[in-house]
Design a protein around this motif. Sequence first.
Motif, PDB file in Angstrom:
ATOM      1  N   GLU A 171      88.574 154.156 -21.599  1.00  0.00           N
ATOM      2  CA  GLU A 171      89.257 155.465 -21.918  1.00  0.00           C
ATOM      3  C   GLU A 171      90.802 155.471 -22.288  1.00  0.00           C
ATOM      4  O   GLU A 171      91.595 154.995 -21.794  1.00  0.00           O
ATOM      5  N   GLN A 172      91.042 155.791 -23.587  1.00  0.00           N
ATOM      6  CA  GLN A 172      92.338 155.780 -24.105  1.00  0.00           C
ATOM      7  C   GLN A 172      92.961 157.255 -24.231  1.00  0.00           C
ATOM      8  O   GLN A 172      92.004 157.962 -25.076  1.00  0.00           O
ATOM      9  N   GLY A 173      94.008 157.320 -24.249  1.00  0.00           N
ATOM     10  CA  GLY A 173      94.552 158.561 -24.418  1.00  0.00           C
ATOM     11  C   GLY A 173      94.760 159.630 -23.323  1.00  0.00           C
ATOM     12  O   GLY A 173      94.390 159.127 -22.075  1.00  0.00           O
ATOM     13  N   SER A 174      95.078 160.718 -23.417  1.00  0.00           N
ATOM     14  CA  SER A 174      95.249 161.624 -22.362  1.00  0.00           C
ATOM     15  C   SER A 174      94.187 162.431 -22.397  1.00  0.00           C
ATOM     16  O   SER A 174      93.730 163.198 -23.542  1.00  0.00           O
ATOM     17  N   PRO A 175      93.264 162.769 -21.261  1.00  0.00           N
ATOM     18  CA  PRO A 175      92.024 163.688 -21.131  1.00  0.00           C
ATOM     19  C   PRO A 175      92.415 165.086 -21.324  1.00  0.00           C
ATOM     20  O   PRO A 175      93.536 165.494 -20.867  1.00  0.00           O
ATOM     21  N   PRO A 176      91.684 166.000 -21.692  1.00  0.00           N
ATOM     22  CA  PRO A 176      90.300 165.867 -22.098  1.00  0.00           C
ATOM     23  C   PRO A 176      90.173 165.567 -23.799  1.00  0.00           C
ATOM     24  O   PRO A 176      89.113 165.276 -24.134  1.00  0.00           O
ATOM     25  N   GLN A 177      91.294 165.156 -24.387  1.00  0.00           N
ATOM     26  CA  GLN A 177      91.259 164.816 -25.572  1.00  0.00           C
ATOM     27  C   GLN A 177      91.012 162.978 -25.798  1.00  0.00           C
ATOM     28  O   GLN A 177      91.184 162.556 -26.905  1.00  0.00           O
ATOM     29  N   SER A 178      90.941 162.579 -24.787  1.00  0.00           N
ATOM     30  CA  SER A 178      90.916 160.954 -24.694  1.00  0.00           C
ATOM     31  C   SER A 178      89.629 160.537 -25.541  1.00  0.00           C
ATOM     32  O   SER A 178      88.671 161.081 -25.804  1.00  0.00           O
ATOM     33  N   ILE A 179      89.594 159.456 -25.955  1.00  0.00           N
ATOM     34  CA  ILE A 179      88.550 158.595 -26.458  1.00  0.00           C
ATOM     35  C   ILE A 179      87.888 157.815 -25.366  1.00  0.00           C
ATOM     36  O   ILE A 179      88.420 156.823 -24.978  1.00  0.00           O
ATOM     37  N   CYS A 212      95.199 159.714 -17.740  1.00  0.00           N
ATOM     38  CA  CYS A 212      94.770 158.298 -17.490  1.00  0.00           C
ATOM     39  C   CYS A 212      96.313 157.758 -17.010  1.00  0.00           C
ATOM     40  O   CYS A 212      97.319 158.301 -17.625  1.00  0.00           O
ATOM     41  N   PRO A 213      96.425 156.639 -16.286  1.00  0.00           N
ATOM     42  CA  PRO A 213      97.463 155.799 -16.150  1.00  0.00           C
ATOM     43  C   PRO A 213      97.655 155.291 -17.315  1.00  0.00           C
ATOM     44  O   PRO A 213      97.192 154.790 -18.096  1.00  0.00           O
ATOM     45  N   THR A 214      99.245 154.795 -17.320  1.00  0.00           N
ATOM     46  CA  THR A 214      99.712 154.248 -18.597  1.00  0.00           C
ATOM     47  C   THR A 214      99.709 152.837 -18.307  1.00  0.00           C
ATOM     48  O   THR A 214     100.397 152.176 -17.546  1.00  0.00           O
ATOM     49  N   PHE A 215      99.097 152.046 -19.244  1.00  0.00           N
ATOM     50  CA  PHE A 215      99.247 150.631 -19.177  1.00  0.00           C
ATOM     51  C   PHE A 215      99.516 150.182 -20.761  1.00  0.00           C
ATOM     52  O   PHE A 215      98.969 150.676 -21.741  1.00  0.00           O
TER      53      PHE A 215
END
Length: 340
Positions: free
Chosen positions: A112-120, A86-89
């Motif tokens: 989507e929050q966090g880094s996939p595939p462990q993102s929420i 995910c891009p960082t904002f």
Amino acid sequence: MNRLIFRDAPLRPALELYFRTVGITNYIIDNKALGLVTGSAAVTAEAFPKALFPSVTYKIENGVWIIPEVQPDERFRALLQNKFDCPTFFGEPRRVAGIALRSQNGPLAIVEQGSPPQSIVRVVARGDHFGEVQVSAITEQGLVLAERTQRLEIPLTGLVPRTSGAASEVVGMERAFFADAPITSVLELILKSGGSRVQFERTLEGYISGETSTSLISLVMRSATGPLSYRKENGVWHVTKRGNMPPSPPRFVSLEEVRQGRVQLPLVAGAPRRVAGVLLGEKSLALLETSSTLGLQRVIVSEGDSLDGFRVSQIDRTGIVLQKGERRFLVPLVPLNPIL
């Protein structure tokens, strides 16, 4: 009219957004329904949108919609292999992956929050909270979080390639990222980075999306639509386009939409802006696009440049950070979106 807009949206939340948008309350989605969805369409309860979900089958039993297992596509398998982020904002990996514009109720968004595939991944509405901040607005461009007097805009955007690796033939360049960047502007970036000069004997049109850590000029050649011949003399590439094949369109819009001005940029710091390309290296550069009453303006910026009263304080693979005093705004690296 109900409309859905997806950018690399996880399949299960995207299906949930469809059902909630059209008012279908009885549905079951298999946990093994895997994939990513990109596209936009008007939707109804009477016709399942196969154009958005081409790999999905379904059945209706006793009024319950049942979505069975869906095998992951190639892009989703790449995500599982940690090839996308995910891009960082605002200091955290996050993005808006989907928007539902509903005619009878307020809009919804997939966040989507966090880094996939462990993102929420969550589906949110106006008024929902993220800790101390609240979703104050959802539009076709993304959502706005409000905390007291501060507004944080998170745009609708796809995943970005995860960084890795190697040097390039462009002096000092470690990595390059592009999102619907016009080829001619990419060539300006190459030249400003200390790379090879390019001379075209016929106009070369088209757009580049992707990343590279090797030869930028080779990326341009691969991205151009139609056969090319080229030679290098005295440090200058001479390129000839053969044939009359049409230029390649941007990722999410058609060439006709671009020609008619029916595309939009995220609203950042009071103006429509986006970053179309980033070169990271000893002197990082970015291709910034700004829309105005005079039309689209493109400019190549580096860290420390002044722009519209702001200072370019940072350039990374997610875009550029504009700063004025203590205020900081991220202008994201995102593709063009159609005006719906």
